[in-house]
Design a protein around this motif. Structure first.
Motif, PDB file in Angstrom:
ATOM      1  N   VAL A 194      -4.173   1.782 -11.220  1.00 31.33           N
ATOM      2  CA  VAL A 194      -5.799   2.124 -11.040  1.00 31.33           C
ATOM      3  C   VAL A 194      -6.380   0.530 -10.630  1.00 31.33           C
ATOM      4  O   VAL A 194      -6.277  -0.225 -11.542  1.00 31.33           O
ATOM      5  N   GLY A 195      -6.577   0.481  -9.472  1.00 30.05           N
ATOM      6  CA  GLY A 195      -7.014  -0.987  -8.900  1.00 30.05           C
ATOM      7  C   GLY A 195      -5.793  -1.832  -8.553  1.00 30.05           C
ATOM      8  O   GLY A 195      -5.096  -1.046  -7.450  1.00 30.05           O
ATOM      9  N   GLY A 229      -3.581   0.274  -5.551  1.00 26.78           N
ATOM     10  CA  GLY A 229      -3.097   1.604  -6.145  1.00 26.78           C
ATOM     11  C   GLY A 229      -3.699   2.477  -5.001  1.00 26.78           C
ATOM     12  O   GLY A 229      -4.529   2.366  -4.164  1.00 26.78           O
ATOM     13  N   GLY A 230      -2.843   3.691  -4.907  1.00 23.67           N
ATOM     14  CA  GLY A 230      -3.062   4.694  -3.931  1.00 23.67           C
ATOM     15  C   GLY A 230      -4.452   5.450  -4.050  1.00 23.67           C
ATOM     16  O   GLY A 230      -5.121   5.884  -3.159  1.00 23.67           O
ATOM     17  N   CYS A 231      -5.062   5.205  -5.502  1.00 22.34           N
ATOM     18  CA  CYS A 231      -6.353   5.872  -5.438  1.00 22.34           C
ATOM     19  C   CYS A 231      -7.353   5.030  -4.766  1.00 22.34           C
ATOM     20  O   CYS A 231      -8.697   5.652  -4.757  1.00 22.34           O
ATOM     21  N   LEU A 275       0.998  -1.009   0.097  1.00 19.79           N
ATOM     22  CA  LEU A 275       0.112   0.156  -0.012  1.00 19.79           C
ATOM     23  C   LEU A 275       0.725   1.220  -0.161  1.00 19.79           C
ATOM     24  O   LEU A 275       1.842   1.227   0.464  1.00 19.79           O
ATOM     25  N   GLY A 276       0.170   2.500  -0.421  1.00 17.43           N
ATOM     26  CA  GLY A 276       0.973   3.490  -0.269  1.00 17.43           C
ATOM     27  C   GLY A 276       0.120   4.624  -0.889  1.00 17.43           C
ATOM     28  O   GLY A 276      -0.592   4.273  -1.991  1.00 17.43           O
ATOM     29  N   PRO A 324      -9.408   4.805  -0.040  1.00 20.01           N
ATOM     30  CA  PRO A 324     -10.615   4.763   0.833  1.00 20.01           C
ATOM     31  C   PRO A 324     -11.090   3.282   1.115  1.00 20.01           C
ATOM     32  O   PRO A 324     -11.999   3.145   1.965  1.00 20.01           O
ATOM     33  N   ILE A 325     -10.464   2.420   0.231  1.00 15.36           N
ATOM     34  CA  ILE A 325     -11.232   1.005   0.300  1.00 15.36           C
ATOM     35  C   ILE A 325     -10.161   0.086   1.036  1.00 15.36           C
ATOM     36  O   ILE A 325     -10.327  -1.093   0.918  1.00 15.36           O
ATOM     37  N   TRP A 326      -8.797   0.580   1.254  1.00 15.68           N
ATOM     38  CA  TRP A 326      -7.749  -0.185   1.802  1.00 15.68           C
ATOM     39  C   TRP A 326      -8.164  -0.936   3.031  1.00 15.68           C
ATOM     40  O   TRP A 326      -7.876  -2.102   3.308  1.00 15.68           O
TER      41      TRP A 326
END
Length: 174
Positions: free
Chosen positions: A36-37, A75-77, A6-7, A80-82
């Motif tokens: 993305v994803g 992905g960093g984008c 993650l990051g 919100p769902i990490w």
């Protein structure tokens, strides 16, 4: 075992994992596009090479538990769902921050459970040496360490000059 990377956006997650997959594939002309994803990387841990003259001087390295690992990059984008990924059983978390982008570091706040944790300070070839201490201050590492029970391993990494790659391989393998 379940490995998660993650990051924040453009922290260097994909470049780190690509470099771990094939160190020779990354050089000063390498670049990647923000993920993305998710991506799945299979990483072969290289064997430990022991110099014969070091046999009597250094203790042998600890035995490795695995030679092949799969790491899921999120992905960093998708920050919100990490938590959805962290609510699943995760054994090890690699969290990557870009030390050359102090604004990004202040947004870095991973959620942990019982996973072993590796903090990778990436792009060290672009940052000046004092940047490591500034990055750790901005991450509020002292406060962070008091809030979680896990040991945190911190590695400085550069995909270009391969600084820190051996420490990351060792962390993945044990």
């Amino acid at each position: 075992m379940s490995y998660l990377c993650l990051g924040p956006i453009s922290a260097g997650k994909t470049l780190l994992l690509t470099c771990l997959q094939n160190p020779d594939s990354v050089n000063f002309t390498s670049h990647s596009v923000p993920s993305v994803g998710t991506n799945l990387f299979t990483i072969k841990i290289p064997p430990v090479v022991i110099d014969e003259k070091d046999i009597n001087v250094k203790p042998p390295p600890p035995p490795r538990k695995r030679d092949l690992v799969q790491v899921r990059e999120v992905g960093g984008c998708l920050a919100p769902i990490w938590r959805d990924y962290l609510n699943r059983p995760v054994d090890k978390v690699i969290y990557v921050v870009d030390t050359s982008n102090l604004c990004q570091i202040s947004a870095a706040e991973p959620r942990l459970q019982k996973a072993k944790f590796l903090l990778v300070l990436s792009k060290m070839d672009l940052a000046y040496r004092q940047m490591r201490n500034e990055a750790l201050l901005m991450l509020q590492m002292e406060k962070f360490r008091k809030q979680i029970a896990q040991d945190i391993t911190i590695v400085q990494f550069s995909a270009i000059n391969k600084e820190g790659i051996d420490e990351i391989y060792e962390w993945l393998a044990t």
